[in-house]
Write an enzyme that holds these catalytic residues in place. Structure first.
Site, PDB file in Angstrom:
ATOM      1  N   HIS A  38      -9.439   0.197  -5.485  1.00 41.48           N
ATOM      2  CA  HIS A  38      -8.860  -0.684  -4.979  1.00 41.48           C
ATOM      3  C   HIS A  38      -7.705   0.513  -4.308  1.00 41.48           C
ATOM      4  CE1 HIS A  38      -4.985  -2.819  -4.062  1.00 41.48           C
ATOM      5  NE2 HIS A  38      -4.028  -2.286  -4.713  1.00 41.48           N
ATOM      6  N   HIS A  68       1.230   4.034   0.893  1.00 39.37           N
ATOM      7  CA  HIS A  68       1.720   4.825  -0.442  1.00 39.37           C
ATOM      8  C   HIS A  68       0.462   6.345  -0.353  1.00 39.37           C
ATOM      9  CE1 HIS A  68       0.808   0.976  -1.367  1.00 39.37           C
ATOM     10  NE2 HIS A  68       1.807   0.754  -1.699  1.00 39.37           N
TER      11      HIS A  68
END
Length: 232
Positions: A114, A123
């Site tokens: 993921h 991120h």
């Protein structure tokens, strides 16, 4: 996605996570599964699950690697009973992954997680995975790492190894308007919007294609491997 799936006659579909916001599923009878999954991916072309010996996928539970989920839970409550003690869990996971890849006779080896390894998205890189997971992928000459987490589409090419990174996280919460600029030798493609990715693979070639939500092609990339011949 269903229209493109029909055109390509896809053999299987891989989810890279973040299907059930905001707190996952409450149980096997949770209506969110129907609303956020079954009713979304209901095209006939997506109702397939075939496997081929020329490629092997290795799925990695990446969440327990990320330190902030343990030390900075952001007001979320996580149930870690299944992975404690954490160090033992991660050690076992890495050993089993390393062993499984080494035992594989597949022509193409693909790892799916993921979280990002490398990313120009919100991120960014996941440092814990770069430290613990990447050495195993490089040592075992894994071809591709596929991930979600960042809500964008991107293709990153490693400078130091043949490993390629593909992010297919454009299912929702895209259009964030931010990008961490990377070396153009690494960042081959970045799309800050919704879409998806397809992979067509044979013994000698892997073809990646990124689409927007209307089925328009945004980026294509291919990798080839020599066919092995033997003489008797």
């Amino acid at each position: 996605m269903g229209i493109i799936g029909e055109k390509l006659d896809v053999d299987f579909v891989i989810s890279t996570g973040d299907n059930f916001y905001d707190r996952g599923l409450k149980g096997t009878g949770d209506s969110a599964f129907e609303e956020s999954f079954s009713k979304i991916y209901n095209a006939p072309s997506l109702q397939k699950e075939w496997y081929s010996e020329i490629v092997e996928f290795f799925f990695v539970d990446t969440t327990p690697f990320v330190d902030k989920y343990f030390i900075d839970p952001e007001d979320e409550v996580y149930d870690w009973k299944g992975i404690l003690p954490r160090r033992n869990y991660l050690s076992t996971l890495l050993k089993e992954l390393d062993s499984s890849i080494k035992d594989s006779n597949a022509k193409w080896k693909i790892v799916v997680g993921h979280h990002t390894l490398k990313s120009a998205g919100t991120h960014g890189d996941t440092q814990e995975l770069l430290h613990h997971l990447l050495p195993i992928l490089e040592e075992n000459k894994v071809d591709f790492y596929l991930n979600g987490h960042d809500h964008c589409l991107q293709h990153i090419s490693s400078i130091n190894s043949p490993l390629q990174y593909f992010t297919s996280g454009g299912g929702s919460k895209a259009w964030r308007g931010d990008i961490n600029w990377m070396d153009p030798k690494e960042l081959k493609f970045y799309y800050d919007g919704q879409g998806f990715m397809s992979l067509q693979i044979t013994h000698s070639q892997a073809n990646f294609t990124f689409f927007d939500i209307f089925g328009n092609i945004l980026h294509q990339w291919a990798s080839t491997k020599p066919l092995l011949h033997s003489a008797i």
